[in-house]
Design an enzyme around this catalytic site. Structure first.
Site, PDB file in Angstrom:
ATOM      1  N   CYS A 134       0.635  -1.388   0.131  1.00 43.33           N
ATOM      2  CA  CYS A 134       0.175  -0.102  -0.350  1.00 43.33           C
ATOM      3  C   CYS A 134       0.772   0.984  -0.012  1.00 43.33           C
ATOM      4  O   CYS A 134       0.610   1.784  -0.146  1.00 43.33           O
ATOM      5  CB  CYS A 134      -1.195  -0.055   1.665  1.00 43.33           C
ATOM      6  SG  CYS A 134       0.077   0.152   2.854  1.00 43.33           S
ATOM      7  N   HIS A 179      -2.122   1.365   7.265  1.00 35.95           N
ATOM      8  CA  HIS A 179      -1.988   0.809   5.625  1.00 35.95           C
ATOM      9  C   HIS A 179      -2.159   2.857   4.561  1.00 35.95           C
ATOM     10  O   HIS A 179      -2.066   4.327   5.607  1.00 35.95           O
ATOM     11  CB  HIS A 179      -3.938   1.113   5.876  1.00 35.95           C
ATOM     12  CG  HIS A 179      -4.286   0.807   4.497  1.00 35.95           C
ATOM     13  ND1 HIS A 179      -3.402  -0.030   3.454  1.00 35.95           N
ATOM     14  CD2 HIS A 179      -5.357   1.031   3.696  1.00 35.95           C
ATOM     15  CE1 HIS A 179      -4.169  -0.523   1.758  1.00 35.95           C
ATOM     16  NE2 HIS A 179      -5.051   0.620   2.451  1.00 35.95           N
ATOM     17  N   ASN A 188      -8.461   3.437  -2.317  1.00 33.56           N
ATOM     18  CA  ASN A 188      -8.294   2.563  -1.860  1.00 33.56           C
ATOM     19  C   ASN A 188      -7.588   1.755  -2.938  1.00 33.56           C
ATOM     20  O   ASN A 188      -7.348   1.983  -4.576  1.00 33.56           O
ATOM     21  CB  ASN A 188      -8.966   1.941  -1.376  1.00 33.56           C
ATOM     22  CG  ASN A 188      -8.827   1.047   0.325  1.00 33.56           C
ATOM     23  OD1 ASN A 188      -6.538   0.964   0.152  1.00 33.56           O
ATOM     24  ND2 ASN A 188      -9.471   0.480   1.204  1.00 33.56           N
TER      25      ASN A 188
END
Ligand SMILES: *[C@@H]1O[C@H](CO)[C@@H](O)[C@H](O)[C@H]1NC(C)=O
Ligand SMILES: *[C@@H]1O[C@H](CO)[C@@H](O)[C@H](O)[C@H]1NC(C)=O
Ligand SMILES: *[C@@H]1O[C@H](CO)[C@@H](O)[C@H](O)[C@H]1NC(C)=O
Ligand SMILES: *[C@@H]1O[C@H](CO)[C@@H](O)[C@H](O)[C@H]1NC(C)=O
Ligand SMILES: *[C@@H]1O[C@H](CO)[C@@H](O)[C@H](O)[C@H]1NC(C)=O
Ligand SMILES: *[C@@H]1O[C@H](CO)[C@@H](O)[C@H](O)[C@H]1NC(C)=O
Ligand SMILES: *[C@@H]1O[C@H](CO)[C@@H](O)[C@H](O)[C@H]1NC(C)=O
Ligand SMILES: *[C@@H]1O[C@H](CO)[C@@H](O)[C@H](O)[C@H]1NC(C)=O
Length: 359
Positions: free
Chosen positions: A108, A280, A300
């Site tokens: 990520c 994240h 995302n």
């Protein structure tokens, strides 16, 4: 202590120890609480749940966040619109509408970074340079960024862009640029041509190769893109908003609680009694207000089937889950060369000549 600290700080790591939240009771309990958001069952949480390779913790690169400059903007309230969506302001930059898929890898940190870099190159070149910056290259070649598929540091990623550069490269199998992503997205809800998500295990970090993918016929050196010196945004909502409004999307980090994994729609605010399962990194592209609740609009990298077509909204203005306390970014270094525009004008002229000639 050092051990624990690293565990807490590393991003993208969803500890494998937490109980599977995807029980119907867990979801029902969220949905019956009359919250600002709703939960949904996904069949693929296994691909989100990454555990850390403990053997790699010995040699630890450190987070460069604290060594970066902090940028604060003095902004009058009236200068910031109530809502903003970067996709609308820079509508000729197609990357702003793209949702990527990090697959079964804790990348990520590299995804949010390269997505924002891609957008910023387009925005700062007035829509002329539509170069997809390679998550693969950053993930595999930045040894100082962290642990590859086991997590990394956003600040280090942006420093790497400044110092070393990152080549072009698109989605899995895309042949868009020099190094495309090598990890296949998995089938999330249907039985398709891809790997079954329930069956995939954590991927190994791909190898760093400083050549472009076979078949692209591109030169790694000339495909490198660069950023200017990176900076961290002051932990103040209006500074972050001004940055997005004037320079484009930013990378942000926040703490993940188990209920976030089953987010479906609405403005996310963590529920009571849920445990933290990791951190994240994501790309903030705008903000707004829904039913009186201020939110950040966020992309995302769990593909477009997750959340609101790949996006989610999170409570804004209270540093919720730390979303306002680690926002890092840089402006692109577009260099003095104007190869691409010249090339494009050249191609246009060439096509026109061909057109005239062949008529
Ligand atoms: C749910 O929340 C809304 C808005 O806050 C409120 O108007 C409504 O009365 C609430 N419903 C219940 C059952 O609590
Ligand atoms: C892209 O949009 C911006 C802002 O609307 C405009 O200034 C620019 O000329 C456009 N670029 C191209 C290549 O169309
Ligand atoms: C990706 O490309 C490889 C090689 O061309 C091919 O074997 C594979 O099936 C492709 N995967 C998908 C999901 O298209
Ligand atoms: C994926 O794998 C899981 C576990 O092996 C299995 O239960 C499920 O039916 C598979 N799903 C599809 C769509 O093949
Ligand atoms: C690229 O081509 C070379 C030479 O044909 C081959 O050795 C190499 O394995 C190929 N790499 C990939 C990723 O297919
Ligand atoms: C790639 O480009 C660089 C810089 O222009 C050049 O020095 C190098 O020889 C090129 N490499 C290949 C394999 O063509
Ligand atoms: C959270 O836990 C406390 C104490 O156990 C309990 O009183 C409360 O009802 C719980 N909240 C929710 C939403 O389950
Ligand atoms: C960011 O601001 C919030 C609220 O003002 C504060 O609680 C938090 O500690 C700050 N975080 C950092 C890292 O400065």
């Amino acid at each position: 202590m050092g051990y624990l600290h690293i565990l807490l700080v590393l991003t993208c790591i969803l500890s494998s120890a937490f109980a599977d939240p995807v029980s119907n009771d867990f979801i029902e309990n969220i949905n019956k609480q009359n919250l600002t958001w709703r939960a949904r069952k996904y069949s693929d949480t296994s691909s989100r749940r990454l555990s850390i390779s403990r053997t790699s913790l010995g040699l630890s690169p450190t987070d460069e966040k604290d060594s970066l400059n902090i940028v604060a903007y003095q902004i009058a309230d009236g200068d910031i619109p109530e809502s903003f969506d970067a996709r609308e302001k820079w509508s000729n930059c197609s990357s702003l509408k793209e949702i990527r898929d990090q697959a079964n890898c804790g990348s990520c940190w590299a995804f949010a970074a390269t997505e924002a870099m891609t957008d910023r190159i387009c925005i700062h070149s007035n829509g002329i340079k539509q170069i997809s910056v390679s998550a693969q290259d950053l993930l595999s070649c930045c040894t100082n960024c962290g642990y590859g598929c086991n997590g990394g540091y956003p600040a280090n990623a942006w420093s790497y862009w400044h110092k070393t550069g990152i080549v072009s490269g698109g989605l899995y199998n895309s042949s868009n640029g020099c190094r495309s992503y090598s990890l296949a997205p998995c089938d999330h809800h249907v039985s398709g041509s891809l790997t079954n998500c329930s069956a995939v295990i954590e991927a190994e970090t791909p190898q760093c190769v400083k050549t472009c993918d076979n078949g692209t016929h591109l030169n790694y050196t000339t495909e490198l893109t660069f950023g200017e010196v990176p900076y961290v945004l002051e932990n103040v909502t209006s500074s972050i908003q001004w940055e997005i409004l004037t320079n484009g999307p930013v990378e942000a980090e926040f703490d993940v609680y188990e209920d976030f994994l089953v987010y479906s729609e609405g403005v996310y605010k963590k529920t009571e009694n849920v445990s933290k399962v990791g951190a994240h990194d994501v790309k903030i592209i705008g903000w707004g207000v829904d039913g009186g609740i201020p939110y950040w609009l966020i992309a995302n990298s769990w593909n477009a089937e997750w959340g609101e077509n790949g996006y989610f909204r999170m409570l804004r203005g209270e540093n919720h889950c730390g979303i306002e306390s680690y926002v890092v970014v840089a402006v692109p270094n577009l260099g003095s060369d104007s190869n691409i525009p010249k090339f494009e004008i050249g191609m246009l002229l060439f096509s026109w000549i061909l057109y005239m000639y062949c008529r």
